[in-house]
Structures are given as structure tokens and as C-alpha cells.
Motif scaffolding. Structure first.
Motif, mmCIF file in Angstrom:
data_model
loop_
_atom_site.group_PDB
_atom_site.id
_atom_site.type_symbol
_atom_site.label_atom_id
_atom_site.label_comp_id
_atom_site.label_asym_id
_atom_site.label_seq_id
_atom_site.Cartn_x
_atom_site.Cartn_y
_atom_site.Cartn_z
ATOM 1 N N ALA A 134 0.980 -1.453 0.323
ATOM 2 C CA ALA A 134 0.283 0.056 0.394
ATOM 3 C C ALA A 134 1.081 1.184 -0.413
ATOM 4 O O ALA A 134 0.423 1.807 -0.451
ATOM 5 N N GLU A 136 3.661 1.298 -1.625
ATOM 6 C CA GLU A 136 4.557 1.671 -2.548
ATOM 7 C C GLU A 136 3.697 2.277 -3.266
ATOM 8 O O GLU A 136 3.198 2.953 -4.403
ATOM 9 N N ALA A 137 2.228 1.949 -3.257
ATOM 10 C CA ALA A 137 0.884 1.956 -4.238
ATOM 11 C C ALA A 137 0.874 3.266 -4.117
ATOM 12 O O ALA A 137 -0.053 4.478 -5.165
ATOM 13 N N MET A 138 0.801 4.101 -3.446
ATOM 14 C CA MET A 138 0.768 5.557 -2.876
ATOM 15 C C MET A 138 1.408 6.146 -3.412
ATOM 16 O O MET A 138 1.481 7.800 -3.721
ATOM 17 N N LEU B 54 -0.257 0.011 -11.780
ATOM 18 C CA LEU B 54 0.330 0.034 -11.154
ATOM 19 C C LEU B 54 1.450 0.367 -10.545
ATOM 20 O O LEU B 54 3.061 0.939 -10.202
ATOM 21 N N ILE B 56 2.894 -2.632 -10.518
ATOM 22 C CA ILE B 56 3.659 -2.908 -8.719
ATOM 23 C C ILE B 56 4.483 -4.012 -9.485
ATOM 24 O O ILE B 56 5.363 -4.983 -9.291
ATOM 25 N N ARG B 83 1.327 6.746 -9.465
ATOM 26 C CA ARG B 83 0.884 6.083 -8.640
ATOM 27 C C ARG B 83 -0.159 7.235 -8.124
ATOM 28 O O ARG B 83 -1.014 7.308 -7.333
ATOM 29 N N TYR B 90 -7.718 -1.560 -0.934
ATOM 30 C CA TYR B 90 -7.319 -2.970 -0.335
ATOM 31 C C TYR B 90 -7.910 -3.678 -0.192
ATOM 32 O O TYR B 90 -8.815 -3.318 0.109
#
Lengths: 264, 255
Positions: A134, A136-138, B54, B56, B83, B90
Motif C-alpha cells: 500500500a 508503494e502503491a501510494m 500500478l 507493482i 501512482r 485493498y
């Protein structure tokens, strides 16, 4: 089939080693990128929280264990050296032994057990709960945010804890010297000053900085690569402590070989 | 579909973890302001699709674009900037357990913007108000119920005013009433903020409630995408079996 494929444990170890080095490089880059755009490298509050946790929180344990070991070392060496009438060598033995070798090593082992385990469990739980992802995603670099302050905190507090360890061990040695070997405290301190050289102090500090880096890096790596829920966190924590202690002892041996070759 | 350029464009994406192929040939386009629901079996690659958007995860082959920019070729700094324009909610909220609700929401603002503490507090209060959770400001995540955590997760995803919001199983594990509340929040907030959203779910009621368009992933690719009303009447045996929740049909069940 390559040579490494024939020796799976070696291949496995080298894979982990390269990943740990990669983690260090990535953490450094991510942190510097933030500095270059004029922002703080990480949250100072997290850094101070970690120095308090790793440093101040470890003082009682490090002091107590070092005190007992200094006491035992003086007792056993004094018992042997008295046979030859050379018990006045005891203060020097304790001082050089701890400044150069046992202080950093003991502190390293205790930090690996205490802080390494805590960091792995903490980051592992965050990884499993998707908290790291989370972050990282921000768009907040998780290595900069989570790993940088922890690594820097442990690197900086380790030499300080080594000083605490040395003082505690010398106190133990001083007590035994006074009551068992009839060496007065002022004479004890004089013998310590005569024995310890700058190179012993420098060797101890260099080693402790290295141990701090190893412990924190291994702990963060193991935490961030946790797989498999709660059981995975438990396994990673055990592995973190075992790996960090083994690597610390390994690097201590290597450092000793290099230092002996340089100075002696 | 409108003529405006797509927010997300995925074409011929293949993703594998070792020997296991997750996505085979996934192509998907998401237009601005739509609420696209991606459905599919558990472990079918729905959440993986969000992680690809994203950046990732990176695809083995194929292209993932966000507003025309190739995600897999972005540098770390560009990726982080992208991002910030995307909010992610989540499945289990992923709130930072050591931070209070206020600090969870303030985190991206403190780390990524130069706003003062007063401005940050104003934004935090505003976003908490949008999800009806003002009173939980000083709570720790462990003190909240699953539904409350979901709402806080949604508020956190909104703090940077994202153009795209990704929802990973927003209704999973919630009772039907709370699930409907979350669905209504998704609709209301995406309309209010003009954000585009991609919602990954396998809860049919929730999917039909929030979607303006639906897509189904099966065996690593999109097998059908259409408006919800047409989706319900699909003649595709896989889609109809999934929508109706039947055990008989082409979808292999593992009990």
C-alpha cells in the motif's frame, strides 16, 4: 548444469546475498532521489523512534551480559595467570579483548537477537498485511520510508552500544581484580590505559559499524520477503536471527584476519 | 465508449510467475469516468491486473499504458508520480496498523506534498466526512470493524484526489448491508470526484450495482466485456455460469 546448480545451498546463499546487496543499493537510490528533489530522506520521527528502540532499549541487556562476561573473563584468566605471578595482565586482557573483539561481537549478537528479530517480524507482518505494498502503491518509496531509517539507526547505535559493553565488561573485570587479584582500581585503570591502543579502538568501531549494517539489512530483507502468512513471519524471524548471527561471526573472523595482516 | 483517450490501455498482456501463467493475452481499455467491474474466479488474475496498472508487477510481454504512457518503461520517479494519480483500495484495507486513522490518511499528504499541517488536517477531515467516518479520526485500525476499515481505506485512496481508483474486492467479507453501503459510497464518490474506477470482485450483487461496464477474466484473458444489463443475458456459457453461480458448466470447480 552449472557448478552452482550442483551445489543448491551455495546457489541459494548467493541468490540471497545478491538480493541483499540489491536491497541496499535500491534503498540508497530511493532515499537519495528524495533528497535530490529537496525533501527529507525519511521521517526523522521514525529514525529517532528506531534509535531509541535499538539503542536505549538495548542498553540494559548489553550492559548486563558484558558485565558478567567481563567478570568471568577476569576471574578465569586471573586464576590461570596467578600461577605464573602475572595476574597484572588481567586488566589488559579484558580491555583489549572487549575493545577489539568481544564488545562488538557480543553487541552484534544481542542486537541481531533483539532488534533483528523485531524488525523482521514487524516488516514481515506489514508485508503479509499488504501494508508495504500500500505504501508503494501510494507512490511513497517503501525502502526509503521503512528501511532507510532502520538501517541508519542500527548503524549509528551499534558503536555506542559497544562503548557501553566495554565499560560494563571493564567494571566486571575491575571488581574481580580488586577482590580476587588485589589490583586496586586506579592501578587497574592504569594497566588498561597502557594496554589499549588506538588501533584496538578503531578496529572495534569499524567492526561495530559493519555489524550494524549487516544486522539491519538482513532483518529488513527477511521481513520484506516474507511469504506465507503468520507461519512465514515466524520462519523469517528465526532465519533472520540465525543468518545475522552467522554472518556477523563470519565477518568478525574476516575482519580479524584483515586487521592482523594490517597491523601485526 | 467515448472518443476521449483511455485512462488505462492494456494490450496482449502476458504475466507468469515461474511456470505458472496468470494472464495469457489480456487486452482491456478503460475510458474516463466509467466504473469498470472486472469479474472472474479466485486466483484468476483480477487483482494481478490492478497490480500491473500500478506498476507493482511488470508483464512478461504486452503493454500496459496509463494515460498513454507505458507503465513498464517508467523510471521509479515517473512511476511514483503516476501512482499519486491513482488510489488503491485493498481487500483487507491495508491500513498501516501502527498509525492512527488520521495519520493513515495524512501519510501520502505528508510524504508527497508540501501542505501545512493545518491544510492536511482539513483534507483528512473532508475525506473522512465523505465516507462518514469523522468520529474515527483518532482510532487505531485494530479498533475498527471490517466495514469501517474499508471506508477508511477508501478515504485514504481519495486524499490525493486521484483520477483513477482501483478497488480490490471491496465487498469481500462484509455483511450484505455494509456491502451495499460500500457500493453506494463507491458510486457516490466516483461521481462526485469524476474519478474513473476499476472494481475487481466476484460478488455478483455488488458487481451489478456499481458497474457501468463489466469484463470477465477467464483462463488469463478477457472473454467478454459489455454493459451490465447485456452481461446478465450473456449467451457465453462461462459468463452465464459465473453470473448465475451454477456448479454445472465449463468452469472447472475445485471442492
Amino acid at each position: 548444469m552449472t557448478l552452482l546448480d550442483r551445489i543448491p545451498p551455495l546457489k541459494h546463499a548467493l541468490q540471497h546475498l545478491s538480493s541483499i546487496v540489491w536491497l541496499l543499493v535500491e534503498t540508497f537510490q530511493e532515499t537519495m532521489e528524495n533528497v535530490l528533489i529537496g525533501r527529507p530522506p525519511f521521517r526523522l520521527s521514525i529514525f529517532f523512534q528506531q534509535t531509541d528502540r535499538a539503542g536505549v532499549g538495548s542498553i540494559p541487556l548489553v550492559a548486563l551480559v558484558s558485565f558478567f562476561l567481563g567478570l568471568t573473563m577476569a576471574l578465569l584468566t586471573g586464576y590461570q595467570l596467578r600461577t605464573f605471578g602475572t595476574e597484572r595482565l588481567v586488566p589488559g586482557l579484558v580491555a583489549v579483548g572487549f575493545t577489539r573483539e568481544l564488545g562488538p561481537l557480543l553487541t552484534g549478537i544481542m542486537l541481531a537477537a533483539r532488534i533483528g528479530a523485531a524488525y523482521t517480524a514487524e516488516l514481515g507482518t506489514m508485508t503479509v498485511a499488504e501494508e508495504v505494498e500500500a505504501i508503494e502503491a501510494m507512490g511513497i518509496g517503501p525502502l526509503r520510508f521503512l528501511v532507510s531509517p532502520r538501517i541508519l539507526a542500527v548503524i549509528l547505535v551499534t558503536p555506542c552500544l559497544v562503548v557501553v559493553s566495554n565499560i560494563a565488561a571493564l567494571t566486571g573485570g575491575l571488581i574481580i581484580s580488586r577482590w580476587q587479584l588485589n589490583i586496586s582500581p586506579p592501578y587497574f585503570l592504569q594497566l588498561v590505559k597502557e594496554s589499549v591502543q588506538n588501533r584496538d579502538i578503531i578496529a572495534g568501531i569499524v567492526k561495530s559499524l559493519l555489524f550494524g549494517l549487516i544486522i539491519s539489512l538482513v532483518a529488513c530483507y527477511k521481513g520484506l520477503t516474507v511469504r506465507g502468512g503468520a507461519a512465514g513471519v515466524g520462519d523469517a524471524t528465526t532465519s533472520s536471527v540465525v543468518t545475522a548471527i552467522t554472518v556477523v561471526i563470519g565477518f568478525d573472523t574476516l575482519a580479524n584476519i584483515i586487521l592482523v595482516a594490517l597491523y601485526d | 465508449m467515448t472518443d476521449t483517450p483511455p485512462i488505462v490501455e492494456m494490450s496482449h498482456v502476458r504475466l507468469a510467475f515461474g511456470q505458472k501463467t496468470i494472464l495469457r493475452d489480456l487486452s482491456l481499455t478503460v475510458a474516463p469516468r466509467e466504473r469498470l467491474v472486472i469479474m472472474g474466479q479466485s486466483g484468476g488474475g483480477k487483482s494481478t491486473t490492478l497490480r500491473l496498472i500500478l506498476g507493482i508487477l511488470r508483464p512478461v510481454s504486452g503493454s500496459v499504458k496509463f494515460k498513454g504512457e507505458e507503465v513498464s518503461q517508467m523510471s521509479r520517479q515517473t512511476l511514483n508520480r503516476m501512482r499519486r494519480r491513482i488510489g488503491m483500495v485493498y481487500q483487507y484495507s491495508a491500513l498501516i496498523s501502527s498509525l492512527s486513522v488520521r495519520d493513515n490518511l495524512a501519510l501520502p499528504l505528508e510524504e508527497l506534498t508540501d501542505k501545512s499541517e493545518k491544510e492536511i488536517d482539513t483534507i483528512v477531515n473532508e475525506k473522512l466526512g465523505m465516507v462518514g467516518m469523522e468520529e474515527t479520526r483518532d482510532y487505531m485500525p485494530a479498533e475498527l470493524s471490517g466495514g469501517m476499515r474499508k471506508r477508511i481505506g477508501l478515504a485514504r485512496a481519495l486524499v490525493l484526489d486521484p483520477e483513477l481508483i482501483l478497488f480490490d474486492e471491496p465487498s469481500a467479507g462484509l455483511d450484505p448491508v455494509v456491502s451495499s453501503v460500500i457500493d453506494e459510497l463507491i458510486i457516490a464518490l466516483t461521481e462526485k470526484t469524476n474519478a474513473t474506477s476499476i472494481i475487481v470482485t466476484h460478488e455478483m450483487d455488488s458487481a451489478f450495482r456499481v458497474a457501468t461496464r463489466m469484463a470477465m477474466i477467464y483462463q488469463g484473458k478477457i472473454i467478454e466485456e459489455d454493459r451490465p444489463e447485456r452481461f446478465r443475458e450473456s449467451s457465453d456459457p462461462v459468463v452465464s455460469q459465473f453470473v448465475e453461480g451454477r456448479t454445472e458448466g465449463p468452469i472447472a470447480t475445485q471442492s
